[in-house]
Design an enzyme around this catalytic site. Structure first.
Site, PDB file in Angstrom:
ATOM      1  N   ARG A  94       0.854  -1.188   0.000  1.00 24.48           N
ATOM      2  CA  ARG A  94       0.000   0.000   0.000  1.00 24.48           C
ATOM      3  C   ARG A  94       0.890   1.239   0.000  1.00 24.48           C
ATOM      4  O   ARG A  94       1.778   1.371   0.843  1.00 24.48           O
ATOM      5  CB  ARG A  94      -0.916   0.014   1.215  1.00 24.48           C
ATOM      6  CG  ARG A  94      -1.868   1.225   1.237  1.00 24.48           C
ATOM      7  CD  ARG A  94      -2.731   1.196   2.483  1.00 24.48           C
ATOM      8  NE  ARG A  94      -3.485  -0.041   2.569  1.00 24.48           N
ATOM      9  CZ  ARG A  94      -3.802  -0.647   3.708  1.00 24.48           C
ATOM     10  NH1 ARG A  94      -3.421  -0.133   4.859  1.00 24.48           N
ATOM     11  NH2 ARG A  94      -4.486  -1.771   3.691  1.00 24.48           N
ATOM     12  N   GLU A 106      -0.145  -7.373  -5.296  1.00 23.32           N
ATOM     13  CA  GLU A 106      -1.212  -6.370  -5.338  1.00 23.32           C
ATOM     14  C   GLU A 106      -0.664  -5.029  -4.851  1.00 23.32           C
ATOM     15  O   GLU A 106      -0.031  -4.947  -3.798  1.00 23.32           O
ATOM     16  CB  GLU A 106      -2.385  -6.774  -4.451  1.00 23.32           C
ATOM     17  CG  GLU A 106      -3.523  -5.762  -4.519  1.00 23.32           C
ATOM     18  CD  GLU A 106      -4.623  -6.010  -3.494  1.00 23.32           C
ATOM     19  OE1 GLU A 106      -5.795  -6.012  -3.883  1.00 23.32           O
ATOM     20  OE2 GLU A 106      -4.291  -6.193  -2.304  1.00 23.32           O
TER      21      GLU A 106
END
Length: 233
Positions: A111, A173
């Protein structure tokens, strides 16, 4: 040589496999499966390290060359074997590693938080145009927020991980969002956890209102940035 990707996930999450008896073959099979799991997850840790290095290089370069970095904070995580198994069962994916690699893309995650909305797509472009990074999936919740107000750019990319006897393309991701988006998402996650996802309607309404406030803040800061940059030009 047996391809470890074809082995069943019989020891995932520390669960004991059910064998017909405690023979030596059964013990050896369980040991082989544990080693296969370790090697499977090692590929994801390698991919995570690869992407984190790329992000750090970009951050360092911007701070030296441009005296400004679009990257405010970086967090990374690996799903635990228990979490992987839960998702495998939820999605109805086969318990072999090849099926998991082909269907579960968020085992390794990063993130990145940015100061401004425009930094999100700038950073995504810089990362995905690198020759060894393949873009597998894009979900742009910045341009198209979720109904509850959630905003973030989600990318699934793959990078090559060089093992002793093979090269593996491993997915990672990436979630890229502003500080305001991240603050809202973090609080929303805590609230959903507290209510075990059964959140009262009036709290959901307040969360949506808070998401709108965060969005207005991002737009205001983007406008101020443009104005300041125009004065400096």
């Amino acid at each position: 040589m047996t391809n470890y990707l074809d082995l069943p996930l019989i020891e995932l999450a520390g669960r004991s496999a059910t064998f017909p008896g405690p023979g030596a073959d059964d013990v050896a099979r369980a040991h082989a499966s544990r080693k296969a799991l370790e090697r499977f997850l090692m590929g994801y840790r390698g991919a995570l390290d690869e992407m984190l290095t790329k992000i750090k290089i970009l951050k360092d370069e911007f701070e030296v060359v441009h005296e400004y970095s679009p990257i405010e904070h970086v967090n990374s995580r690996m799903k635990s074997p228990e979490s992987i198994l839960a998702k495998v069962e939820l999605r109805g994916v086969g318990h072999d590693f090849a099926a998991i690699r082909a269907n579960i893309f968020d085992i390794a995650g990063i993130r990145i938080t940015c100061a401004f909305i425009s930094d999100i797509h700038l950073l995504a472009e810089m990362l995905t145009r690198q020759r060894d990074v393949k873009t597998l999936q894009v979900k742009d919740y910045v341009a198209n927020p979720k109904p509850n107000g959630y905003k973030s750019l989600h990318l699934i990319v793959s990078v090559p991980v060089f093992m002793s006897d093979r090269v593996e393309d491993v997915p990672v991701e990436l979630q890229i969002r502003t500080v305001a988006m991240d603050f809202w998402a973090s609080l929303e996650h805590k609230i959903y956890y507290k209510y075990d996802r059964d959140v009262p309607a009036h709290i959901l309404q307040e969360l949506k209102r808070a998401a709108d406030v965060a969005s207005d803040l991002d737009q205001t800061m983007e406008s101020l940035r443009s104005e300041v940059n125009a004065l400096k030009a």
